[in-house]
Design a protein around this motif. Structure first.
Motif, PDB file in Angstrom:
ATOM      1  N   UNK A 108       4.816  52.398 -21.525  1.00 49.68           N
ATOM      2  CA  UNK A 108       5.515  54.379 -21.606  1.00 49.68           C
ATOM      3  C   UNK A 108       6.814  54.296 -22.119  1.00 49.68           C
ATOM      4  N   UNK A 109       7.504  55.293 -23.148  1.00 52.94           N
ATOM      5  CA  UNK A 109       8.408  55.461 -23.311  1.00 52.94           C
ATOM      6  C   UNK A 109       8.504  57.037 -23.046  1.00 52.94           C
ATOM      7  N   UNK A 110      10.045  57.203 -22.962  1.00 53.09           N
ATOM      8  CA  UNK A 110      10.533  58.868 -22.691  1.00 53.09           C
ATOM      9  C   UNK A 110      11.196  59.224 -24.162  1.00 53.09           C
ATOM     10  N   UNK A 137       8.950  66.163 -24.829  1.00 54.39           N
ATOM     11  CA  UNK A 137       7.635  65.013 -24.426  1.00 54.39           C
ATOM     12  C   UNK A 137       7.392  64.566 -23.224  1.00 54.39           C
ATOM     13  N   UNK A 138       8.502  64.428 -22.876  1.00 55.47           N
ATOM     14  CA  UNK A 138       8.825  63.698 -21.639  1.00 55.47           C
ATOM     15  C   UNK A 138       7.889  62.458 -21.711  1.00 55.47           C
ATOM     16  N   UNK A 139       7.811  61.785 -20.213  1.00 59.82           N
ATOM     17  CA  UNK A 139       6.876  59.866 -20.967  1.00 59.82           C
ATOM     18  C   UNK A 139       5.560  59.999 -21.443  1.00 59.82           C
ATOM     19  N   UNK A 199       3.363  54.740 -26.999  1.00 59.03           N
ATOM     20  CA  UNK A 199       3.828  55.337 -27.642  1.00 59.03           C
ATOM     21  C   UNK A 199       4.711  55.055 -28.050  1.00 59.03           C
ATOM     22  N   UNK A 200       5.834  53.595 -27.610  1.00 61.42           N
ATOM     23  CA  UNK A 200       6.971  53.114 -28.190  1.00 61.42           C
ATOM     24  C   UNK A 200       6.753  51.379 -28.616  1.00 61.42           C
ATOM     25  N   UNK A 254      17.441  58.025 -16.820  1.00 65.04           N
ATOM     26  CA  UNK A 254      16.870  59.456 -16.771  1.00 65.04           C
ATOM     27  C   UNK A 254      18.048  60.733 -17.339  1.00 65.04           C
ATOM     28  N   UNK A 255      17.947  60.437 -18.225  1.00 66.32           N
ATOM     29  CA  UNK A 255      19.474  62.134 -17.788  1.00 66.32           C
ATOM     30  C   UNK A 255      19.120  63.148 -18.631  1.00 66.32           C
ATOM     31  N   UNK A 256      18.784  64.106 -18.058  1.00 73.29           N
ATOM     32  CA  UNK A 256      18.333  65.483 -18.162  1.00 73.29           C
ATOM     33  C   UNK A 256      19.213  66.288 -19.497  1.00 73.29           C
ATOM     34  N   UNK A 257      18.626  67.111 -20.461  1.00 68.29           N
ATOM     35  CA  UNK A 257      18.907  67.905 -21.755  1.00 68.29           C
ATOM     36  C   UNK A 257      20.447  68.594 -20.761  1.00 68.29           C
TER      37      UNK A 257
END
Length: 384
Positions: free
Chosen positions: A275-277, A281-283, A287-288, A310-313
């Motif tokens: 998985x990839x963030x 679109x989230x995880x 997808x990577x 994981x850093x929030x915008x």
């Protein structure tokens, strides 16, 4: 269209005739079409394509800007590597100003990190040869368009036994992102303008699920104004005839099978991540890409310890909603005020493929908002 010169792809009279045919076929029915690729978004804004199309055709800007979809945590990881001793950190130019949670790569450079922009991974590889006592890291980003050049450079590094070169791999794949958008409850689309450069590599077959499972047409498009207008016509024609198929408008570049050699190079050096963030679109599963285990010696993620958080915008930034096509750039509350290309808050304002930067640079937001307010019909623009 059989054309030889670029002006032919920008013929205003032909564009107007095709737009009239689109209006006739669509009969005023509101249609939402997503152009997945940031390159298409750029053409649409630059040449006023939205103003030529009938007002019932709404072009939604998708997540096809590779700089824009990288989450802030991965930018922080890149900056952490760049700040390490004895490292020359190399990247494409538009990644330099992308904000992490504590500044950008350009800020890190100003503070003493050896950050250099390059035009290709091969440029970075040449630096590794030139500076054998330094560790050269290449920040690999992009969809399947740029992944083959990373793959070929890895093959070369292994063949030559160059060990002071590594890849921080952030290549993403377009199909899972399209699946995530189709499964999204807050967006209903009628068709896709398919990405031209990605399709040059992957071909036509991977899009089949869009037609079969979701009953939406996909037309792979070129990057000139008439390419996009013709692609819209082909989509509307499919809808009017009750069809949902994968069609190729960009036949001068895209082959149905894609670029087999490029795909082979990617398969030899990379594999899908579980998985990839993605920003907005989230995880997303599978997808990577990451490097295969046999290329562990050239994998910067294994070579260096990075935060991996994981850093929030920033709360003020609505880049995620823009990437999903939920809002248009000018609807973001900081667009053009606190957030500009000189002082970007979100990634969509940095890359020339970002929807916000394209809107801002071509002044499309003022025209769009005025047309919305005054209910003005489409105007014909010529770019010759």
């Amino acid at each position: 269209m059989s054309m030889k010169y670029v002006d032919e792809y920008r013929d205003a009279e032909l564009a107007k005739r095709i737009a009239e045919e689109i209006a006739r076929l669509s009969e005023g029915k509101p249609l939402k079409l997503m152009e997945v690729c940031g390159g298409h978004t750029h053409t649409i804004y630059k040449h006023g394509v939205e103003d030529i199309l009938p007002p019932n055709i709404d072009l939604i800007h998708g997540p096809g800007c590779p700089v824009c979809v990288l989450p802030m945590g991965r930018i922080d990881d890149a900056i952490a590597i760049a700040r390490m001793e004895n490292v020359i950190f190399t990247t494409f130019g538009d990644m330099m100003r992308v904000p992490g949670s504590h500044g950008s790569l350009l800020d890190a450079k100003a503070e003493g990190a050896d950050v250099r922009f390059v035009y290709s991974p091969l440029d970075a590889f040449k630096l590794a040869r030139q500076y054998p006592d330094k560790q050269v890291v290449f920040f690999a980003i992009g969809f399947e368009t740029t992944a083959p050049s990373t793959a070929v450079t890895l093959l070369r590094a292994r063949a030559e036994g160059i060990k002071n070169f590594s890849i921080f791999c952030n290549h993403v794949t377009i199909i899972p992102a399209m699946k995530a958008i189709l499964d999204s409850p807050d967006l209903r689309l009628d068709g896709f303008i398919g990405p031209g450069h990605v399709s040059m590599v992957i071909g036509m077959r991977p899009y089949t699920f869009v037609a079969r499972q979701h009953h939406k047409p996909v037309v792979i498009a070129g990057f000139e104004p008439l390419d996009i207008i013709q692609s819209v016509y082909m989509i509307v024609k499919q809808i009017s005839e009750g069809r949902a198929e994968i069609e190729n408008q960009y036949t001068r570049v895209v082959r149905p099978e894609g670029n087999v050699k490029a795909l082979e190079a990617m398969a030899r050096t990379m594999e899908l991540r579980p998985f990839f963030e993605w920003r907005g679109l989230g995880f997303i599963t599978h997808s990577a890409l990451k490097l295969r285990s046999e290329y562990a010696d050239w994998d910067a993620e294994l070579r260096y310890e990075v935060p991996g958080l994981r850093v929030a915008d920033p709360k003020s930034c609505q880049c995620g909603e823009v990437l999903k096509g939920v809002i248009k750039p000018w609807e973001c509350k900081v667009f053009g005020t606190a957030c500009t290309p000189e002082t970007p808050i979100g990634t969509c304002m940095v890359s020339p493929e970002g929807a916000c930067a394209a809107y801002f640079n071509y002044g499309r937001f003022s025209m769009a908002s005025e047309r919305t307010r005054l209910h003005i019909g489409p105007e014909i623009t010529t770019h010759r």
